[in-house]
Design a protein around this motif. Sequence first.
Motif, mmCIF file in Angstrom:
data_model
loop_
_atom_site.group_PDB
_atom_site.id
_atom_site.type_symbol
_atom_site.label_atom_id
_atom_site.label_comp_id
_atom_site.label_asym_id
_atom_site.label_seq_id
_atom_site.Cartn_x
_atom_site.Cartn_y
_atom_site.Cartn_z
ATOM 1 N N LEU A 1 96.797 42.869 41.178
ATOM 2 C CA LEU A 1 96.707 41.413 41.159
ATOM 3 C C LEU A 1 97.314 40.819 42.426
ATOM 4 C CD1 LEU A 1 95.783 39.003 39.474
ATOM 5 C CD2 LEU A 1 98.012 39.017 38.360
ATOM 6 N N GLU A 2 98.442 41.363 42.864
ATOM 7 C CA GLU A 2 99.059 40.907 44.111
ATOM 8 C C GLU A 2 98.162 41.211 45.311
ATOM 9 O OE1 GLU A 2 102.909 42.717 44.173
ATOM 10 O OE2 GLU A 2 103.639 41.476 42.526
ATOM 11 N N LYS B 1 92.913 37.203 49.252
ATOM 12 C CA LYS B 1 92.443 35.817 49.253
ATOM 13 C C LYS B 1 93.134 35.013 50.354
ATOM 14 C CE LYS B 1 91.753 31.949 46.119
ATOM 15 N NZ LYS B 1 91.929 31.430 44.766
ATOM 16 N N LEU B 2 94.434 35.203 50.519
ATOM 17 C CA LEU B 2 95.166 34.511 51.575
ATOM 18 C C LEU B 2 94.685 34.926 52.962
ATOM 19 C CD1 LEU B 2 98.835 34.572 50.257
ATOM 20 C CD2 LEU B 2 97.374 32.576 50.547
ATOM 21 N N LEU B 3 94.459 36.227 53.148
ATOM 22 C CA LEU B 3 94.027 36.729 54.451
ATOM 23 C C LEU B 3 92.659 36.173 54.857
ATOM 24 C CD1 LEU B 3 95.220 40.433 54.282
ATOM 25 C CD2 LEU B 3 96.137 38.601 55.707
ATOM 26 N N ARG B 4 91.783 35.926 53.885
ATOM 27 C CA ARG B 4 90.475 35.352 54.194
ATOM 28 C C ARG B 4 90.582 33.911 54.679
ATOM 29 N NH1 ARG B 4 88.370 36.107 49.018
ATOM 30 N NH2 ARG B 4 89.150 38.147 48.568
#
Length: 66
Positions: free
Chosen positions: A36-37, A43-46
């Motif tokens: 999950l992490e 998602k943040l990196l995108r």
Amino acid sequence: MKAIVITPKDSNELRFVTNLLNKLGVGSSTVSQDELEDIGMSKLLRQVDKTKKVSRIEVMKKLSAW
């Protein structure tokens, strides 16, 4: 296609939700906390601005601040 992440409060709720999804014919799978992490990090990196360049020194400064 999009997905939904549901975090049940306990194992009983997890079992209930899983059974409900199965009865509705909706596919589901469980993921560990680490997975999950990883999804959150991905998602943040995108969303990162990839047009700017940063020096190695600046990166190392940020990493050592932890």
